[in-house]
Scaffold this motif. Structure first.
Motif, PDB file in Angstrom:
ATOM      1  N   ALA A 198       0.802  -1.227   0.000  1.00  0.00           N
ATOM      2  CA  ALA A 198       0.000   0.000   0.000  1.00  0.00           C
ATOM      3  C   ALA A 198       0.833   1.273   0.000  1.00  0.00           C
ATOM      4  O   ALA A 198       0.283   2.375  -0.118  1.00  0.00           O
ATOM      5  CB  ALA A 198      -0.944   0.001   1.205  1.00  0.00           C
ATOM      6  N   GLY A 199       2.155   1.147   0.138  1.00  0.00           N
ATOM      7  CA  GLY A 199       3.024   2.305   0.059  1.00  0.00           C
ATOM      8  C   GLY A 199       3.821   2.368  -1.227  1.00  0.00           C
ATOM      9  O   GLY A 199       4.727   3.195  -1.373  1.00  0.00           O
ATOM     10  N   SER A 200       3.488   1.508  -2.188  1.00  0.00           N
ATOM     11  CA  SER A 200       4.169   1.484  -3.487  1.00  0.00           C
ATOM     12  C   SER A 200       3.318   2.207  -4.513  1.00  0.00           C
ATOM     13  O   SER A 200       2.216   1.760  -4.832  1.00  0.00           O
ATOM     14  CB  SER A 200       4.407   0.041  -3.934  1.00  0.00           C
ATOM     15  OG  SER A 200       4.752  -0.011  -5.302  1.00  0.00           O
ATOM     16  N   TYR A 201       3.816   3.308  -5.054  1.00  0.00           N
ATOM     17  CA  TYR A 201       2.996   4.054  -6.007  1.00  0.00           C
ATOM     18  C   TYR A 201       2.774   3.281  -7.300  1.00  0.00           C
ATOM     19  O   TYR A 201       1.727   3.416  -7.942  1.00  0.00           O
ATOM     20  CB  TYR A 201       3.594   5.442  -6.277  1.00  0.00           C
ATOM     21  CG  TYR A 201       4.686   5.530  -7.304  1.00  0.00           C
ATOM     22  CD1 TYR A 201       4.400   5.632  -8.671  1.00  0.00           C
ATOM     23  CD2 TYR A 201       6.023   5.551  -6.922  1.00  0.00           C
ATOM     24  CE1 TYR A 201       5.400   5.734  -9.614  1.00  0.00           C
ATOM     25  CE2 TYR A 201       7.038   5.649  -7.852  1.00  0.00           C
ATOM     26  CZ  TYR A 201       6.726   5.745  -9.204  1.00  0.00           C
ATOM     27  OH  TYR A 201       7.720   5.831 -10.145  1.00  0.00           O
ATOM     28  N   THR A 202       3.738   2.433  -7.676  1.00  0.00           N
ATOM     29  CA  THR A 202       3.529   1.659  -8.906  1.00  0.00           C
ATOM     30  C   THR A 202       2.438   0.609  -8.699  1.00  0.00           C
ATOM     31  O   THR A 202       1.545   0.451  -9.541  1.00  0.00           O
ATOM     32  CB  THR A 202       4.836   0.984  -9.362  1.00  0.00           C
ATOM     33  OG1 THR A 202       5.399   0.245  -8.272  1.00  0.00           O
ATOM     34  CG2 THR A 202       5.841   2.024  -9.818  1.00  0.00           C
ATOM     35  N   GLU A 203       2.499  -0.121  -7.577  1.00  0.00           N
ATOM     36  CA  GLU A 203       1.463  -1.111  -7.299  1.00  0.00           C
ATOM     37  C   GLU A 203       0.095  -0.439  -7.173  1.00  0.00           C
ATOM     38  O   GLU A 203      -0.904  -0.926  -7.707  1.00  0.00           O
ATOM     39  CB  GLU A 203       1.786  -1.872  -6.006  1.00  0.00           C
ATOM     40  CG  GLU A 203       2.965  -2.816  -6.117  1.00  0.00           C
ATOM     41  CD  GLU A 203       2.641  -4.042  -6.953  1.00  0.00           C
ATOM     42  OE1 GLU A 203       1.916  -4.929  -6.474  1.00  0.00           O
ATOM     43  OE2 GLU A 203       3.117  -4.110  -8.102  1.00  0.00           O
ATOM     44  N   ASN A 204       0.048   0.686  -6.473  1.00  0.00           N
ATOM     45  CA  ASN A 204      -1.230   1.380  -6.301  1.00  0.00           C
ATOM     46  C   ASN A 204      -1.804   1.859  -7.628  1.00  0.00           C
ATOM     47  O   ASN A 204      -3.009   1.755  -7.873  1.00  0.00           O
ATOM     48  CB  ASN A 204      -1.069   2.553  -5.332  1.00  0.00           C
ATOM     49  CG  ASN A 204      -1.068   2.112  -3.880  1.00  0.00           C
ATOM     50  OD1 ASN A 204      -1.649   1.090  -3.538  1.00  0.00           O
ATOM     51  ND2 ASN A 204      -0.403   2.874  -3.024  1.00  0.00           N
ATOM     52  N   SER A 205      -0.953   2.373  -8.498  1.00  0.00           N
ATOM     53  CA  SER A 205      -1.454   2.838  -9.795  1.00  0.00           C
ATOM     54  C   SER A 205      -1.960   1.659 -10.633  1.00  0.00           C
ATOM     55  O   SER A 205      -2.954   1.775 -11.356  1.00  0.00           O
ATOM     56  CB  SER A 205      -0.368   3.605 -10.560  1.00  0.00           C
ATOM     57  OG  SER A 205       0.724   2.764 -10.911  1.00  0.00           O
ATOM     58  N   VAL A 397      -1.210   9.394  -9.785  1.00  0.00           N
ATOM     59  CA  VAL A 397      -2.306   8.636  -9.181  1.00  0.00           C
ATOM     60  C   VAL A 397      -1.766   7.696  -8.107  1.00  0.00           C
ATOM     61  O   VAL A 397      -2.339   7.582  -7.015  1.00  0.00           O
ATOM     62  CB  VAL A 397      -3.094   7.863 -10.247  1.00  0.00           C
ATOM     63  CG1 VAL A 397      -4.124   6.938  -9.595  1.00  0.00           C
ATOM     64  CG2 VAL A 397      -3.796   8.832 -11.194  1.00  0.00           C
ATOM     65  N   GLY A 398      -0.658   7.017  -8.401  1.00  0.00           N
ATOM     66  CA  GLY A 398      -0.089   6.092  -7.430  1.00  0.00           C
ATOM     67  C   GLY A 398       0.330   6.779  -6.145  1.00  0.00           C
ATOM     68  O   GLY A 398       0.062   6.289  -5.040  1.00  0.00           O
ATOM     69  N   LYS A 399       0.970   7.937  -6.262  1.00  0.00           N
ATOM     70  CA  LYS A 399       1.412   8.650  -5.059  1.00  0.00           C
ATOM     71  C   LYS A 399       0.225   9.231  -4.294  1.00  0.00           C
ATOM     72  O   LYS A 399       0.262   9.327  -3.057  1.00  0.00           O
ATOM     73  CB  LYS A 399       2.420   9.727  -5.438  1.00  0.00           C
ATOM     74  CG  LYS A 399       3.753   9.143  -5.873  1.00  0.00           C
ATOM     75  CD  LYS A 399       4.745  10.193  -6.344  1.00  0.00           C
ATOM     76  CE  LYS A 399       6.051   9.535  -6.784  1.00  0.00           C
ATOM     77  NZ  LYS A 399       7.035  10.514  -7.309  1.00  0.00           N
TER      78      LYS A 399
END
Length: 434
Positions: A198-205, A397-399
């Motif tokens: 949940a703290g990875s902007y790539t995974e979140n995006s 978006v990820g950040k």
């Protein structure tokens, strides 16, 4: 320092290439022991840069023995690869061949610095039809000759702990609702139903995209303009954030997990019953002592009535710099790297899916697992937006989602209005970047 998009350097790239007189930089014509030599930038796919060198060196030696072409290899970590490519684009001092994240393909194509794979180029590497269509769709912008071809395939799957599910009387979920219900039942004490990076902007995006796609929503319109504030996008992100916020099936500490390995380790060590990860997670799971028969994998489920999109088309592509003086040798190398024999060896070492049609995966000996991931990759996937602003989409978006999870983890709340406002800010940033 503000991160520049590939699109923003397109004009500079054209000037740089002209200014260097089409010099190939490190990719210029050279000889080694009387033979031709090319330079190859490989992305870090294994457990370390040194591991990649160990895997690739025998293959490159085989290529040299077959063709007389020596390959000068440099393996570059993911934290540095995009910056190195940007620098090569603007300076004109570039390798002959390189790996790219396939989500960068359209952004890189917009620079004009890469060789288009026209009919002649495809013939030189063995034909366009040898590639899985899903993989080939990531090669560049629609309606244009692609400037990259697939090398390694990856897809997301929902890993679940078989013993935990059996003890709770549960079966693998086939819908989002079933997944959440199972996660709630399995959340007890220090064990959570799910774990997320949940703290990875790539995974979140990536999961912003997948959840929006399940809602039949698009982040960009047909003209490549961002449309981040659609209800389907807001709802999809809210659904994902609620795994920690409303459903409480994800540990708040996951907001600090800035890479997928941390979540995978929690799963492998019995701290969580499920994790959403790509098919190269198996080696990390094994490194924590979890046996192959202790987990199963199903497609990441959509909500009831949603579109059956279980993954973005993940993976690595290969490109050739347009200013190379070794075009024929570079194409020969791409042909070798995308041959069935080489794909089988690299797929086994790097735990990747084949990008060639009719080829059996080698990343696992579990035929059911191989079948599951191949089906997800080939039939239940969708490419990330094939637009120049895709890299900025991932970043903004990820950040923004990183911050949403951080807010929830600290005891705050994130409403749909908050999500929409964050997406408005992200959209403005993408529009400003051009």
């Amino acid at each position: 320092m503000k991160r520049r998009t590939f699109a923003a350097v397109a004009a500079i790239a054209a000037l740089a290439i002209t200014a260097t007189g089409c010099s190939g930089g490190t990719g210029s014509e050279s000889t080694d022991a009387g033979g031709k030599s090319i330079t190859y930038w490989a992305s870090n796919q294994g457990t370390s840069v040194d591991n990649d060198k160990e895997v690739l060196t025998p293959q490159l030696k085989k290529f040299e023995d077959e063709t007389g072409i020596k390959v000068n290899l440099e393996v570059i970590g993911w934290n540095d690869l995009q910056t190195r490519i940007q620098t090569a684009v603007t300076s004109g001092q570039a390798p002959d061949v390189l790996n790219i994240g396939n989500t960068w393909a359209a952004s890189l194509q917009s620079t004009g610095a890469f060789l288009p794979f026209d009919d002649a180029a495809f013939t030189a590497i063995g034909g366009k039809d040898k590639f899985v269509k899903t993989a080939m769709d990531t090669g560049g912008m629609p309606g244009q000759d692609p400037t990259s071809v697939p090398l390694y395939g990856l897809s997301y799957g929902l890993y679940y702990n078989k013993a935990m599910f059996k003890d709770a009387g549960l079966t693998p979920p086939t819908s989002w609702e079933e997944m959440v219900a199972a996660a709630k039942k399995l959340t007890t004490g220090d064990v959570h139903g799910m774990t997320l990076a949940a703290g990875s902007y790539t995974e979140n995006s990536h999961f912003a995209f997948i959840n929006a796609a399940q809602n039949d929503a698009e982040f960009f319109d047909a003209d490549g303009k961002p449309t981040f504030t659609q209800d389907g996008i807001v709802d999809g992100i809210a659904r994902y954030v609620d795994l920690m916020q409303a459903d409480k099936v994800v540990d708040a500490g996951n907001a600090q997990y800035d890479n997928g390995t941390q979540a995978i380790n929690d799963f492998a060590n019995g701290k969580a019953a499920m994790v959403i990860s790509q098919n190269n997670a198996n080696s990390s799971i094994a490194s924590q002592g979890m046996k192959d028969d202790a987990f199963g994998v199903v497609a990441f489920p959509a909500p009831e009535g949603g579109k059956d999109i279980a993954t973005m088309v993940a993976g690595i592509n290969m490109s050739i710099f347009k200013n190379t003086k070794n075009k024929d040798s570079a194409l020969e190398f791409v042909k070798f790297m995308t041959s069935e024999a080489t794909q089988a060896e690299l797929g086994k070492s790097f735990a990747t899916l084949p990008v060639l049609t009719g080829v059996t995966p080698t990343f696992t000996t579990d035929t059911e697992l191989a079948k599951t991931f191949s089906d997800i990759y080939e039939n239940r996937s969708k490419p990330l937006p094939l637009v120049p602003g895709e890299d900025q989409f991932e970043s903004t978006v990820g950040k923004a989602m990183n911050q949403m999870f951080a807010t929830v983890a600290s005891g705050g709340t994130v409403s749909k209005d908050d999500i929409k406002k964050a997406l408005e800010t992200a959209q403005q940033a993408v529009e400003a970047a051009g």
